[in-house]
Design a protein around this motif. Structure first.
Motif, PDB file in Angstrom:
ATOM      1  N   GLY A  79       0.821  -1.210   0.000  1.00  0.00           N
ATOM      2  CA  GLY A  79       0.000   0.000   0.000  1.00  0.00           C
ATOM      3  C   GLY A  79       0.850   1.252   0.000  1.00  0.00           C
ATOM      4  N   GLY A  89      -5.895   3.870  -6.280  1.00  0.00           N
ATOM      5  CA  GLY A  89      -6.839   2.772  -6.107  1.00  0.00           C
ATOM      6  C   GLY A  89      -6.172   1.526  -5.552  1.00  0.00           C
ATOM      7  N   LYS A  90      -5.019   1.214  -6.106  1.00  0.00           N
ATOM      8  CA  LYS A  90      -4.262   0.046  -5.642  1.00  0.00           C
ATOM      9  C   LYS A  90      -3.824   0.248  -4.191  1.00  0.00           C
ATOM     10  CE  LYS A  90      -1.534  -2.432  -8.408  1.00  0.00           C
ATOM     11  NZ  LYS A  90      -0.417  -2.998  -9.157  1.00  0.00           N
ATOM     12  N   GLN A  92      -5.266   2.075  -1.907  1.00  0.00           N
ATOM     13  CA  GLN A  92      -6.428   1.947  -1.032  1.00  0.00           C
ATOM     14  C   GLN A  92      -6.795   0.479  -0.828  1.00  0.00           C
ATOM     15  OE1 GLN A  92      -9.626   4.593  -1.939  1.00  0.00           O
ATOM     16  NE2 GLN A  92     -10.901   3.804  -0.301  1.00  0.00           N
ATOM     17  N   ASP A  93      -6.773  -0.307  -1.895  1.00  0.00           N
ATOM     18  CA  ASP A  93      -7.095  -1.737  -1.766  1.00  0.00           C
ATOM     19  C   ASP A  93      -6.141  -2.449  -0.810  1.00  0.00           C
ATOM     20  OD1 ASP A  93      -9.216  -1.466  -3.532  1.00  0.00           O
ATOM     21  OD2 ASP A  93      -8.104  -2.267  -5.254  1.00  0.00           O
ATOM     22  N   TYR A  94      -4.837  -2.233  -1.010  1.00  0.00           N
ATOM     23  CA  TYR A  94      -3.853  -2.892  -0.145  1.00  0.00           C
ATOM     24  C   TYR A  94      -4.009  -2.457   1.316  1.00  0.00           C
ATOM     25  CZ  TYR A  94      -1.209  -4.845  -4.065  1.00  0.00           C
ATOM     26  OH  TYR A  94      -0.810  -5.560  -5.171  1.00  0.00           O
ATOM     27  N   GLU A  96      -6.656  -1.086   2.827  1.00  0.00           N
ATOM     28  CA  GLU A  96      -7.918  -1.557   3.420  1.00  0.00           C
ATOM     29  C   GLU A  96      -7.839  -3.043   3.766  1.00  0.00           C
ATOM     30  OE1 GLU A  96     -10.938  -0.370   0.619  1.00  0.00           O
ATOM     31  OE2 GLU A  96     -11.134   1.613   1.544  1.00  0.00           O
ATOM     32  N   ASN A  97      -7.205  -3.836   2.922  1.00  0.00           N
ATOM     33  CA  ASN A  97      -7.014  -5.253   3.250  1.00  0.00           C
ATOM     34  C   ASN A  97      -6.114  -5.410   4.466  1.00  0.00           C
ATOM     35  OD1 ASN A  97      -8.669  -6.522   1.344  1.00  0.00           O
ATOM     36  ND2 ASN A  97      -7.106  -6.294  -0.239  1.00  0.00           N
TER      37      ASN A  97
END
Length: 170
Positions: A79, A89-90, A92-94, A96-97
């Motif tokens: 992240g 976007g990437k 945020q995904d990392y 949030e996971n």
């Protein structure tokens, strides 16, 4: 050379390189170590480095997701590298996971808060900042914060200011 090869001195040597502002060399050595043998304890050090070629390093570390997708520190580092590469976007995904895992690094919440702020998502930013400030608080959803903020506003208006303080009613 000795410090690079002896396992018990390796992290000290990497920290020394960081102290000397040689993050690129530290990153190269860490990546070589990961390539030889996966060592998740070194990820935290990796995350503190300032890396100029973050896109390249992001791709290199993403290879480890196949086997270590549940590693919260790997997700955090990915992240952070995504943020450095401006892949919002990437990132945020990392992140949030990462924060969905048990006991995530508090820095992941801070990074999410800053990203949310950057994207103009101020309500989400508040939720993430509160998580950093009050890590033991269980319910930090937007709806729970709304009710808490109303209570805080009501309290500040209805109670007199402490001695010597200026009272504000806005």
């Amino acid at each position: 050379y000795f410090l690079q090869k002896k396992a018990e001195f390796f992290s000290d040597y990497i920290n020394y390189l960081k102290y000397q502002y040689d993050d690129e060399k530290a990153e190269d050595l860490l990546y070589q170590k990961f390539h030889e043998k996966w060592q998740p304890d070194l990820l935290e050090i990796y995350g503190k480095l300032t890396i100029k070629k973050s896109g390249k390093h992001l791709k290199q570390l993403e290879k480890y997701l196949a086997n270590y997708s549940e590693n919260k520190m790997l997700l955090f580092i990915l992240g952070r590298l995504s943020l450095q590469a401006e892949l919002w976007g990437k990132a945020q995904d990392y992140l949030e996971n990462c924060v969905k895992k048990k006991n995530p690094p508090m820095a992941a919440y801070r990074e999410l808060a800053q990203l949310s702020e950057y994207k103009g998502e101020f309500k989400s930013a508040v939720v993430y900042y509160r998580k950093v400030l009050f890590p033991d608080e269980k319910n930090t959803t937007l709806s729970s914060l709304k009710s808490k903020s109303v209570l805080i506003l009501d309290k500040s208006v209805n109670e007199p200011a402490p001695h010597g303080a200026i009272q504000s009613y806005y």
